[in-house]
Design a protein around this motif. Structure first.
Motif, PDB file in Angstrom:
ATOM      1  N   SER A  77       0.815  -1.224   0.000  1.00  0.00           N
ATOM      2  CA  SER A  77       0.000   0.000   0.000  1.00  0.00           C
ATOM      3  C   SER A  77       0.845   1.269   0.000  1.00  0.00           C
ATOM      4  N   GLU A  78       2.123   1.153   0.333  1.00  0.00           N
ATOM      5  CA  GLU A  78       2.997   2.326   0.283  1.00  0.00           C
ATOM      6  C   GLU A  78       3.216   2.804  -1.146  1.00  0.00           C
ATOM      7  N   MET A  79       2.951   1.925  -2.092  1.00  0.00           N
ATOM      8  CA  MET A  79       3.097   2.241  -3.521  1.00  0.00           C
ATOM      9  C   MET A  79       4.530   2.651  -3.859  1.00  0.00           C
ATOM     10  N   SER A  80       5.497   2.077  -3.153  1.00  0.00           N
ATOM     11  CA  SER A  80       6.903   2.320  -3.450  1.00  0.00           C
ATOM     12  C   SER A  80       7.311   1.358  -4.554  1.00  0.00           C
ATOM     13  N   CYS A  81       7.684   1.909  -5.672  1.00  0.00           N
ATOM     14  CA  CYS A  81       8.076   1.060  -6.796  1.00  0.00           C
ATOM     15  C   CYS A  81       9.214   0.131  -6.400  1.00  0.00           C
ATOM     16  N   LEU A  82      10.222   0.646  -5.735  1.00  0.00           N
ATOM     17  CA  LEU A  82      11.369  -0.177  -5.364  1.00  0.00           C
ATOM     18  C   LEU A  82      10.953  -1.305  -4.424  1.00  0.00           C
ATOM     19  N   LYS A  83      10.184  -0.997  -3.399  1.00  0.00           N
ATOM     20  CA  LYS A  83       9.758  -2.038  -2.451  1.00  0.00           C
ATOM     21  C   LYS A  83       8.921  -3.107  -3.137  1.00  0.00           C
ATOM     22  N   ASN A  84       7.997  -2.689  -3.989  1.00  0.00           N
ATOM     23  CA  ASN A  84       7.150  -3.664  -4.669  1.00  0.00           C
ATOM     24  C   ASN A  84       7.946  -4.525  -5.644  1.00  0.00           C
ATOM     25  N   LEU A  85       8.918  -3.937  -6.330  1.00  0.00           N
ATOM     26  CA  LEU A  85       9.769  -4.723  -7.214  1.00  0.00           C
ATOM     27  C   LEU A  85      10.607  -5.725  -6.423  1.00  0.00           C
ATOM     28  N   VAL A  86      11.144  -5.297  -5.288  1.00  0.00           N
ATOM     29  CA  VAL A  86      11.947  -6.201  -4.463  1.00  0.00           C
ATOM     30  C   VAL A  86      11.074  -7.323  -3.906  1.00  0.00           C
ATOM     31  N   LEU A  87       9.868  -6.997  -3.480  1.00  0.00           N
ATOM     32  CA  LEU A  87       8.927  -8.015  -3.013  1.00  0.00           C
ATOM     33  C   LEU A  87       8.708  -9.067  -4.095  1.00  0.00           C
ATOM     34  N   MET A  88       8.364  -8.625  -5.296  1.00  0.00           N
ATOM     35  CA  MET A  88       8.096  -9.568  -6.388  1.00  0.00           C
ATOM     36  C   MET A  88       9.348 -10.347  -6.775  1.00  0.00           C
ATOM     37  N   ALA A  89      10.493  -9.678  -6.782  1.00  0.00           N
ATOM     38  CA  ALA A  89      11.746 -10.361  -7.118  1.00  0.00           C
ATOM     39  C   ALA A  89      12.070 -11.442  -6.084  1.00  0.00           C
ATOM     40  N   THR A  90      11.851 -11.135  -4.828  1.00  0.00           N
ATOM     41  CA  THR A  90      12.124 -12.109  -3.773  1.00  0.00           C
ATOM     42  C   THR A  90      11.204 -13.311  -3.902  1.00  0.00           C
ATOM     43  N   LEU A  91       9.925 -13.065  -4.142  1.00  0.00           N
ATOM     44  CA  LEU A  91       8.987 -14.175  -4.324  1.00  0.00           C
ATOM     45  C   LEU A  91       9.367 -15.018  -5.538  1.00  0.00           C
ATOM     46  N   GLU A  92       9.705 -14.369  -6.625  1.00  0.00           N
ATOM     47  CA  GLU A  92      10.087 -15.082  -7.845  1.00  0.00           C
ATOM     48  C   GLU A  92      11.319 -15.947  -7.610  1.00  0.00           C
ATOM     49  N   ASN A  93      12.276 -15.391  -6.890  1.00  0.00           N
ATOM     50  CA  ASN A  93      13.533 -16.106  -6.685  1.00  0.00           C
ATOM     51  C   ASN A  93      13.474 -17.164  -5.588  1.00  0.00           C
ATOM     52  N   THR A  94      12.486 -17.132  -4.729  1.00  0.00           N
ATOM     53  CA  THR A  94      12.376 -18.154  -3.687  1.00  0.00           C
ATOM     54  C   THR A  94      11.344 -19.222  -4.019  1.00  0.00           C
ATOM     55  N   SER A  95      10.569 -19.009  -5.067  1.00  0.00           N
ATOM     56  CA  SER A  95       9.515 -19.969  -5.401  1.00  0.00           C
ATOM     57  C   SER A  95      10.070 -21.360  -5.700  1.00  0.00           C
ATOM     58  N   ALA A  96      11.265 -21.447  -6.238  1.00  0.00           N
ATOM     59  CA  ALA A  96      11.854 -22.754  -6.533  1.00  0.00           C
ATOM     60  C   ALA A  96      12.036 -23.583  -5.256  1.00  0.00           C
ATOM     61  N   ALA A  97      12.155 -22.916  -4.114  1.00  0.00           N
ATOM     62  CA  ALA A  97      12.331 -23.631  -2.852  1.00  0.00           C
ATOM     63  C   ALA A  97      11.004 -24.065  -2.237  1.00  0.00           C
ATOM     64  N   ASP A 122      14.008  -8.984   3.858  1.00  0.00           N
ATOM     65  CA  ASP A 122      13.788  -9.580   5.172  1.00  0.00           C
ATOM     66  C   ASP A 122      12.299  -9.723   5.479  1.00  0.00           C
ATOM     67  N   LEU A 123      11.517  -8.690   5.209  1.00  0.00           N
ATOM     68  CA  LEU A 123      10.082  -8.735   5.456  1.00  0.00           C
ATOM     69  C   LEU A 123       9.420  -9.822   4.620  1.00  0.00           C
ATOM     70  N   THR A 124       9.818  -9.933   3.375  1.00  0.00           N
ATOM     71  CA  THR A 124       9.228 -10.936   2.479  1.00  0.00           C
ATOM     72  C   THR A 124       9.595 -12.347   2.917  1.00  0.00           C
ATOM     73  N   VAL A 125      10.836 -12.569   3.269  1.00  0.00           N
ATOM     74  CA  VAL A 125      11.262 -13.892   3.730  1.00  0.00           C
ATOM     75  C   VAL A 125      10.547 -14.254   5.037  1.00  0.00           C
ATOM     76  N   ASP A 126      10.426 -13.306   5.951  1.00  0.00           N
ATOM     77  CA  ASP A 126       9.693 -13.558   7.194  1.00  0.00           C
ATOM     78  C   ASP A 126       8.234 -13.903   6.899  1.00  0.00           C
ATOM     79  N   PHE A 127       7.641 -13.205   5.926  1.00  0.00           N
ATOM     80  CA  PHE A 127       6.270 -13.508   5.520  1.00  0.00           C
ATOM     81  C   PHE A 127       6.167 -14.945   5.022  1.00  0.00           C
ATOM     82  N   LEU A 128       7.063 -15.340   4.144  1.00  0.00           N
ATOM     83  CA  LEU A 128       7.036 -16.700   3.613  1.00  0.00           C
ATOM     84  C   LEU A 128       7.196 -17.733   4.725  1.00  0.00           C
TER      85      LEU A 128
END
Length: 129
Positions: free
Chosen positions: A41-61, A118-124
């Protein structure tokens, strides 16, 4: 991602496995989910891109783990894990490129990237344990 109804795919996946979240499940993860909602909801482009990148890169696990659970539960709908089961190298590279280019617009980009990962990994961890 939006056009393929990934949320609907995940819902059908959980129903087929007989693993729909209960009220107790929702209550267990509410803080983590709210943290993600707040981040988005912060609508920070960088944060949202990092969130999606982290999810994309951890999905294989974590996607193969979900598929294994569903199979053990007798699921006949593995569309979600089939679609997400193989890490999409092209998507991962696209997100890495986007994050690198967006970082230049933020004074504290290293901190933002680190805290968002860190926030995304903790969420997962909270939803998969």
């Amino acid at each position: 991602e939006m056009k393929d109804d990934h949320a609907g795919m995940l819902r059908r996946f959980s129903i087929s496995a007989g693993a729909e979240p209960t009220l107790a499940d929702y209550q267990y993860v509410v803080e983590s989910v709210n943290g993600m909602r707040s981040l988005v909801s912060e609508m920070s482009c960088l944060k949202n891109l990092v969130l999606m990148a982290t999810l994309e890169n951890t999905s294989a696990a974590f996607i193969p783990v979900l598929a294994g659970y569903a199979e053990k539960l007798g699921s006949d709908n593995l569309t979600y894990t089939d679609v997400h089961g193989i890490a999409d190298i092209e998507h991962a590279e696209q997100f890495a490129w986007a994050v690198d280019h967006e970082r230049g617009h933020y004074a504290e980009s290293d901190t933002i990237v680190s805290e968002t990962i860190d926030l995304t990994v903790d969420f997962l961890k909270s939803i998969l344990t």
